[in-house]
Design an enzyme around this catalytic site. Structure first.
Site, PDB file in Angstrom:
ATOM      1  N   LYS A 179       0.850  -1.238  -0.104  1.00 29.65           N
ATOM      2  CA  LYS A 179       0.060  -0.047   0.082  1.00 29.65           C
ATOM      3  C   LYS A 179       0.914   1.155  -0.063  1.00 29.65           C
ATOM      4  O   LYS A 179       0.477   2.232  -0.579  1.00 29.65           O
ATOM      5  CB  LYS A 179      -0.854   0.003   1.387  1.00 29.65           C
ATOM      6  CG  LYS A 179      -2.098  -0.721   1.118  1.00 29.65           C
ATOM      7  CD  LYS A 179      -3.215  -0.763   1.994  1.00 29.65           C
ATOM      8  CE  LYS A 179      -4.302  -1.314   1.892  1.00 29.65           C
ATOM      9  NZ  LYS A 179      -5.398  -1.306   2.782  1.00 29.65           N
ATOM     10  N   LYS A 202     -11.764 -12.081  -7.743  1.00 28.66           N
ATOM     11  CA  LYS A 202     -12.570 -12.133  -6.875  1.00 28.66           C
ATOM     12  C   LYS A 202     -13.626 -10.702  -7.010  1.00 28.66           C
ATOM     13  O   LYS A 202     -12.941  -9.696  -7.225  1.00 28.66           O
ATOM     14  CB  LYS A 202     -11.569 -12.034  -5.638  1.00 28.66           C
ATOM     15  CG  LYS A 202     -12.514 -12.099  -4.318  1.00 28.66           C
ATOM     16  CD  LYS A 202     -11.700 -11.972  -3.196  1.00 28.66           C
ATOM     17  CE  LYS A 202     -11.218 -10.599  -2.833  1.00 28.66           C
ATOM     18  NZ  LYS A 202     -12.194  -9.768  -2.126  1.00 28.66           N
ATOM     19  N   LYS A 229     -15.378  -4.851  -3.216  1.00 27.23           N
ATOM     20  CA  LYS A 229     -15.706  -3.373  -3.206  1.00 27.23           C
ATOM     21  C   LYS A 229     -14.904  -2.426  -3.805  1.00 27.23           C
ATOM     22  O   LYS A 229     -15.282  -1.459  -4.287  1.00 27.23           O
ATOM     23  CB  LYS A 229     -16.096  -3.302  -1.827  1.00 27.23           C
ATOM     24  CG  LYS A 229     -15.281  -3.357  -0.678  1.00 27.23           C
ATOM     25  CD  LYS A 229     -15.952  -2.799   0.482  1.00 27.23           C
ATOM     26  CE  LYS A 229     -15.425  -3.574   1.809  1.00 27.23           C
ATOM     27  NZ  LYS A 229     -14.115  -3.300   1.877  1.00 27.23           N
TER      28      LYS A 229
END
Ligand code: ATP
Ligand code: MG
Length: 361
Positions: free
Chosen positions: A150, A231, A234
């Protein structure tokens, strides 16, 4: 919490298997009394849901439904992790709205027999997090894969992104949780949580229960409708392939009718050879109660139609309860305030013990 991106390979997934994912592990996992710091009696479960993004059908089948079913077997505490949402660039108004939406949705999904609260409403999380930051080493935080991935993707890296695993450890240890259902991508953070608990206990005396992670079975993974080898998630850019829990029935129908299927026309469960069709079959099974392998559909179109109706029907009660909760914001406030008060009360003993052990007067 988050999950892996690997794909299901089971040839024999049935609806029962999809349904029993976490519970099966729980039964073998009731060895609380045998673990360091563990206790006999009721198993305590804690997990947190991120307040980022809109919840998807994948979240529902892979995490929320197993959590709902766990309520029958264990004492469950669930948090909406709004503090964790501050580790990356955010918009305050969006965060506030999403946090309430996720909380209301989780209640609407049936997490109303647990304690469901907002992490930021219980200051013990941040206080214990500091004690754990003072137990952890900078080097082990920097080694976390999620931090490395990240932080590499951002220009300004918030310090809280680095210390995030200490807060996650605090979330779990605060509740003396025996079991923590999480996605595979939290494996390293769970190991760190156990390391920190053991280190603290060794140095300052037995204080924390050393928790055990429970990972969902791969069979419960819902794939993206437009890219069935990825997958459903969201944060996916492809809205067309993602069913959100609050999608109106017409949107769900459209997305499923346009789902990418595979070459040929045989309806058969074969995740490696036919990922699109297999995903629809798995969804149909999970939502309707019919086993995956039953070859009742003569065409892809017929399968899509049945799948769409089953998903719409499964989500209808969630939409209805969500509408009721949304119509009464004061009631949601009351539920969340009562839950936060209860958590504050129930965790005060653990926090006091940790403070005392580490040497605070
Ligand atoms: P993000 O894209 O932000 O990572 P996500 O949809 O992957 O979002 P997470 O917050 O990472 O959601 O995961 C929440 C829970 O939902 C985890 O337990 C995870 O295993 C489960 N989950 C997420 N996506 C799926 C999916 N497609 N199928 C089954 N379970 C899923
Ligand atoms: Mg994820």
């Amino acid at each position: 919490m988050t999950s892996t991106t690997s794909q299901t390979t089971s040839q024999t997934t049935s609806q029962t298997e999809i349904r029993t994912g976490i519970q099966a592990d729980i039964r073998t996992g009731t060895r609380a009394a045998e673990r360091p710091g563990g206790r006999a009696g009721t198993t305590r479960v804690f997990s947190a849901f991120q307040a980022t993004g809109r919840l998807t059908l994948g979240n529902y089948l892979g995490a929320i439904l197993p959590a709902v079913r766990l309520q029958d077997e264990a004492a469950c505490v669930y948090a909406v992790a709004d503090l964790h949402a501050l580790t990356v660039r955010h918009d305050p108004a969006v965060l506030r709205a999403r946090t309430r939406e996720v909380a209301a949705l989780l209640l609407a999904c049936g997490l109303d027999r647990s304690v469901l609260y907002l992490q930021s409403r219980v200051p013990a999380h941040t206080e214990l997090s500091y004690l754990l930051e003072s137990t952890a080493y900078e080097g082990e935080m920097r080694r976390m894969i999620q931090f490395r991935e990240k932080s590499a993707a951002q220009e300004e890296v918030r310090l809280s992104l680095l210390t995030y695993p200490a807060l996650m450890a605090a979330d779990i240890l605060l509740h003396r949780a025996d079991l923590v259902p999480v996605g595979e991508d939290q494996r390293q953070h769970m190991e760190l949580t156990r390391d920190l608990a053991l280190r603290f206990n060794r140095r300052y005396g037995e204080t924390f229960v050393v928790p055990e992670a429970v990972y969902p079975r791969v069979a419960a993974r819902v794939m993206d409708l437009a890219v069935p080898t990825a997958k459903m998630s969201k944060s996916s850019a492809s809205e067309a392939g993602t069913v959100y829990l609050l999608d109106p029935p017409a949107d769900i129908r459209r997305k499923i009718m346009r789902a990418v299927t595979d070459s040929g026309n045989e309806v058969r469960y074969d995740p490696a050879g036919k990922p699109g069709v297999s995903n629809l079959l798995a969804l149909l099974a999970a939502c309707s109660g019919r086993p995956v392998e039953s070859p009742v559909h003569s065409s892809y179109g017929a399968l899509k139609k049945d799948t769409a109706e089953a998903v719409i029907e499964a989500l209808a009660p969630v939409r209805e309860r969500f509408a009721v909760l949304s119509a009464d914001p004061a009631e949601l406030d009351r539920i969340l305030a009562a839950a936060a008060a209860r958590v504050t009360e129930e965790t005060s003993g653990l926090l006091a013990a940790a403070r005392l052990a580490i040497g605070l007067a």
